[in-house]
Write an enzyme that holds these catalytic residues in place. Structure first.
Site, short mmCIF file in Angstrom:
data_model
loop_
_atom_site.label_atom_id
_atom_site.label_comp_id
_atom_site.label_asym_id
_atom_site.label_seq_id
_atom_site.Cartn_x
_atom_site.Cartn_y
_atom_site.Cartn_z
N GLY A 31 0.80 -1.22 0.00
CA GLY A 31 0.00 0.00 0.00
C GLY A 31 0.83 1.27 0.00
N LEU A 33 0.25 3.60 -2.10
CA LEU A 33 0.54 3.40 -3.52
C LEU A 33 1.02 4.68 -4.21
CD1 LEU A 33 -2.53 1.17 -4.45
CD2 LEU A 33 -0.23 0.45 -3.73
N GLY A 36 4.76 4.10 -9.21
CA GLY A 36 5.54 2.87 -9.41
C GLY A 36 4.66 1.64 -9.26
N HIS A 37 3.88 1.61 -8.17
CA HIS A 37 2.95 0.48 -7.97
C HIS A 37 1.94 0.42 -9.13
CE1 HIS A 37 3.81 1.41 -3.56
NE2 HIS A 37 4.17 0.14 -3.66
N GLN A 61 7.93 -9.41 7.83
CA GLN A 61 9.12 -8.99 7.05
C GLN A 61 9.78 -7.74 7.60
OE1 GLN A 61 6.71 -8.44 3.39
NE2 GLN A 61 7.98 -6.67 3.02
N GLN A 153 14.50 -8.98 -3.99
CA GLN A 153 13.20 -9.61 -3.71
C GLN A 153 12.74 -10.45 -4.92
OE1 GLN A 153 9.69 -7.85 -1.53
NE2 GLN A 153 9.16 -7.26 -3.60
N SER A 186 7.23 4.20 -1.15
CA SER A 186 6.23 4.58 -0.14
C SER A 186 6.91 5.32 1.01
CB SER A 186 5.55 3.33 0.41
OG SER A 186 4.96 2.62 -0.64
N ARG A 187 8.20 5.04 1.20
CA ARG A 187 8.92 5.64 2.34
C ARG A 187 9.32 7.09 2.07
NH1 ARG A 187 10.64 0.14 3.21
NH2 ARG A 187 10.23 -0.37 5.38
P1 AMP Z 1 5.90 -2.45 -1.77
O1 AMP Z 1 4.52 -1.89 -1.56
O2 AMP Z 1 6.99 -1.50 -1.42
O3 AMP Z 1 6.05 -3.82 -1.17
O4 AMP Z 1 6.04 -2.65 -3.34
C1 AMP Z 1 5.13 -3.42 -4.07
C2 AMP Z 1 5.69 -3.68 -5.44
O5 AMP Z 1 5.89 -2.44 -6.12
C3 AMP Z 1 7.06 -4.38 -5.38
O6 AMP Z 1 7.12 -5.36 -6.40
C4 AMP Z 1 8.01 -3.25 -5.63
O7 AMP Z 1 9.24 -3.66 -6.20
C5 AMP Z 1 7.22 -2.39 -6.60
N1 AMP Z 1 7.72 -1.02 -6.60
C6 AMP Z 1 8.02 -0.25 -5.52
N2 AMP Z 1 8.55 0.93 -5.90
C7 AMP Z 1 8.58 0.92 -7.26
C8 AMP Z 1 9.02 1.83 -8.25
N3 AMP Z 1 9.55 3.02 -7.94
N4 AMP Z 1 8.90 1.48 -9.55
C9 AMP Z 1 8.37 0.28 -9.90
N5 AMP Z 1 7.95 -0.63 -9.01
C10 AMP Z 1 8.04 -0.34 -7.70
#
Ligand code: AMP
Length: 279
Positions: A31, A33, A36-37, A61, A153, A186-187
């Site tokens: 989330g 979002l 990128g997501h 995790q 990952q 997200s951070r």
């Molecule tokens: P997270 O919510 O951080 O667990 O990310 C969910 C998915 O979104 C993971 O597969 C991440 O690698 C991908 N993700 C996170 N940041 C980006 C980004 N800047 N560009 C593309 N995918 C991303």
């Protein structure tokens, strides 16, 4: 968009669609979002009939309880963004829905969980594989989409898919960046204005490494990047490594088939990761 909180109801709903020969794509997230997501959802939409996104801040995790506690959870905004992106299904389970009380099992990932992120976040990938396995068991996707942003990952998930011989294709999607180069995360919301500017050192180092790659040795590239980051205001470097992109072993020669530079650093209290393919 259909929203589910129950595993049984989601899997019943999806089994009906599978009976109609629809292909299922899956995008697991935590989330908060950002674009990128959403780019993962769009890539999925081009490849499958039905796209399922999950939002679950997976406690197993997080090795730092404070990090888990302060992880952003803007669920209403997330739902709106997914609706605008025309995602078909959202799964938002509770912790109790995903984990039984006292549950304890993990996958031995060997070398992959001992280096880079695994070294700095002990147990992180055990948690990642636990939750992704459980989510795969519910969604049973044909294709699952992960971001290169979390490169290690992807390797871990590929290893898990191989170990359990799961019938799912893993697709790696490109990193989306802000116009100034910062990798979306997200951070990033935790960064102050000053820290946000300081954080640019991360992507800048990676782009400098790409530019210097043809003329420099691996050792020199690493040294230059470490010097740059160690001299960047507000940046505390955890690691900068150039690795074989297949095995994540430290690169020994520029002749290796595929190479990647990966880094992690904290800016203020925010831990950021980034990477770039060199070859
Ligand atoms: P997270 O919510 O951080 O667990 O990310 C969910 C998915 O979104 C993971 O597969 C991440 O690698 C991908 N993700 C996170 N940041 C980006 C980004 N800047 N560009 C593309 N995918 C991303």
């Amino acid at each position: 968009m259909r929203i589910f909180t129950s595993k049984t109801e989601l899997s019943f709903f999806l089994s009906e669609l599978k009976n109609q020969n629809k292909t299922i794509g899956f995008v697991p997230t935590m989330g908060a979002l950002h674009q990128g997501h959403l780019s993962l959802i769009e890539i999925a939409q081009a490849q499958v009939d039905i796209v399922v996104c999950s939002i679950f801040v997976n406690p197993t995790q997080f090795n730092d309880p404070k990090d888990l506690e302060k992880y952003p959870r803007p669920i209403e905004t997330d739902i709106k963004k997914l609706e605008e992106t025309r995602c078909d299904v959202l799964f938002i389970p509770s912790v109790e829905e995903m984990y039984s009380a006292g549950e304890s099992w993990d996958l031995d990932l060997g070398y992959l969980e001992k280096v880079l992120e695994g070294k700095f976040r002990p147990g992180h990938y055990k948690g990642v594989t636990q939750i992704v396995k459980k989510l795969f068991d519910v969604v049973k996707p044909d294709v699952s989409f992960f971001g290169q942003k979390d490169f290690q990952q992807v390797k871990v998930i590929e290893a898990m898919v191989q170990t359990f011989q799961l019938p799912v294709t893993v697709v790696t999607c490109p990193i989306l960046r802000e116009p100034d180069g910062l990798a979306m995360s997200s951070r990033n919301v935790h960064l102050s204005v000053v820290e946000r500017a300081q954080a640019l050192a991360l992507s800048k180092t990676l782009h400098q490494t790409v530019a210097a790659f043809p003329e420099s040795s691996i050792a020199d590239l690493k040294q230059q990047a470490e010097n740059f980051l160690n001299n960047s205001d507000g940046v505390k470097l955890e690691y900068f490594e150039i690795c074989n992109a297949e095995t994540l072993r430290p690169a020994e020669s520029k002749e290796e088939k595929s190479l990647i530079a990966l880094l992690a650093a904290t800016v203020g209290n925010t831990r950021l990761i980034d990477n770039i393919i060199l070859k």
